[in-house]
Design an enzyme around this catalytic site. Structure first.
Site, PDB file in Angstrom:
ATOM      1  N   ASN A  10      38.144  44.395  62.389  1.00  0.00           N
ATOM      2  CA  ASN A  10      36.866  43.991  61.802  1.00  0.00           C
ATOM      3  C   ASN A  10      37.087  43.815  60.301  1.00  0.00           C
ATOM      4  OD1 ASN A  10      34.294  43.696  60.832  1.00  0.00           O
ATOM      5  ND2 ASN A  10      33.579  45.746  61.426  1.00  0.00           N
ATOM      6  N   LYS A  12      35.141  42.686  58.100  1.00  0.00           N
ATOM      7  CA  LYS A  12      33.913  42.886  57.300  1.00  0.00           C
ATOM      8  C   LYS A  12      33.772  41.749  56.276  1.00  0.00           C
ATOM      9  CE  LYS A  12      34.168  47.729  58.427  1.00  0.00           C
ATOM     10  NZ  LYS A  12      33.897  49.122  58.073  1.00  0.00           N
ATOM     11  N   HIS A  95      26.887  47.321  64.599  1.00  0.00           N
ATOM     12  CA  HIS A  95      27.745  48.103  63.697  1.00  0.00           C
ATOM     13  C   HIS A  95      26.872  48.960  62.794  1.00  0.00           C
ATOM     14  CE1 HIS A  95      30.611  49.114  60.578  1.00  0.00           C
ATOM     15  NE2 HIS A  95      31.565  48.811  61.428  1.00  0.00           N
ATOM     16  N   GLU A  97      27.006  49.567  59.768  1.00  0.00           N
ATOM     17  CA  GLU A  97      26.634  48.937  58.488  1.00  0.00           C
ATOM     18  C   GLU A  97      25.451  48.001  58.692  1.00  0.00           C
ATOM     19  OE1 GLU A  97      30.588  47.556  57.589  1.00  0.00           O
ATOM     20  OE2 GLU A  97      31.197  49.635  57.310  1.00  0.00           O
ATOM     21  N   GLU A 167      31.913  54.635  66.813  1.00  0.00           N
ATOM     22  CA  GLU A 167      32.278  54.700  65.402  1.00  0.00           C
ATOM     23  C   GLU A 167      31.414  55.745  64.703  1.00  0.00           C
ATOM     24  OE1 GLU A 167      34.337  50.748  64.146  1.00  0.00           O
ATOM     25  OE2 GLU A 167      32.236  50.704  63.585  1.00  0.00           O
ATOM     26  N   GLY A 173      35.455  54.060  56.729  1.00  0.00           N
ATOM     27  CA  GLY A 173      35.818  53.750  55.345  1.00  0.00           C
ATOM     28  C   GLY A 173      35.922  54.973  54.449  1.00  0.00           C
ATOM     29  N   SER A 213      38.356  54.853  60.232  1.00  0.00           N
ATOM     30  CA  SER A 213      39.602  55.242  59.559  1.00  0.00           C
ATOM     31  C   SER A 213      40.779  55.376  60.519  1.00  0.00           C
ATOM     32  CB  SER A 213      39.401  56.527  58.747  1.00  0.00           C
ATOM     33  OG  SER A 213      38.414  56.331  57.751  1.00  0.00           O
TER      34      SER A 213
END
Ligand code: 13P
Length: 252
Positions: A10, A12, A95, A97, A167, A173, A213
């Protein structure tokens, strides 16, 4: 049962068109022939260029989001059929985010999953708890709720076209990874939910990726867990060597 592992990068909001082409050119030879399914998810602007570089490669193309309507006055949005037109066969949905920064809800994610399936795309449905939810003992309840809402429009007949990604938000991150045991606990829980929804013939086949991560140094131990069937990779997917090392771990 032996599920073939599936690793998706991904990217991003990273990569110009030229950078994206160079990245996928770097990845292609390194993962060729490995016994794992591989996909990359560039930003919308680079999808077409990456598709051209991929050509007849077995690496699949994913988008990072889509809208749930098929067309119309939705400024700034992209329809699932447009993603098919741009050579995507997969789309990442829900996701964290998107949920956190762009206010997507369980309900909109569920509508997007339905629309993506209608368009012939394979959704990668993301679920995961925040640190606050984990500390409050809510992890399993949160991922179950997100899973069920995300799959509401899928139906048993289309369930096999899904990929699930766990996730944990606190691991994205941050360099902080769930331990293999922490991840396995949630993956096994999700698989039990899937079994209750669809029966074991389907739940045994569905792949549940881990994301947060994942990198070359921790991929093998995560991927060795019985219910971890691949990875959804952020930062490490931007480096051909790191991404290929994770795919290699998945293949072995
Ligand atoms: P990182 O691998 O950078 O933690 O990101 C994970 C992720 O969000 C993949 O979708």
């Amino acid at each position: 049962m032996a599920r073939r592992k599936f690793v998706c990068g991904n990217w991003k909001m990273n990569m110009t068109i030229d950078e994206a082409k160079a990245l996928v050119e770097g990845i292609k030879p390194k993962v060729a022939g490995l016994e794992a399914d591989v996909a990359v998810a560039p930003p919308f602007t680079a999808l077409h260029a990456v598709a051209e570089v991929l050509g007849g490669s077995s690496i699949r193309l994913a988008a990072q989001n889509c809208h749930f309507e098929t067309k119309g006055a939705f400024t700034g949005e992209v329809a699932p059929t447009m993603l098919r037109d741009a050579c995507c066969s997969l789309v990442i949905l829900g996701h964290s985010e998107r949920r956190t920064l762009f206010k997507e809800t369980d309900e909109t994610v569920g509508k997007k999953v339905g629309a993506a399936l209608d368009a012939g795309l394979q959704p990668i449905l993301c679920v995961g708890e925040t640190l606050e939810e984990r500390d409050g003992g809510q992890t399993l309840a949160v991922v179950s709720r997100q899973l069920k809402a995300g799959l509401a429009a899928a139906g048993a007949d289309r369930a096999l076209r899904m990929v699930i990604a766990y996730e944990p938000v606190w691991a994205i991150g941050t360099g902080r990874t769930a331990t293999p045991e922490q991840a396995q606990e949630v993956h096994a829980h999700l698989r039990r939910d899937l079994e209750a929804m669809y029966g074991s013939a389907i739940s045994d086949e569905l792949r549940i990726q881990y994301g947060g991560s994942m990198k070359p140094s921790n991929a093998a131990e995560l991927l060795a867990m019985p219910d971890i069937d691949g990875g959804l990779i952020g930062g490490a997917s931007l480096k051909p060597d790191d991404f290929a090392a994770i795919v290699t771990a998945a293949a072995s």
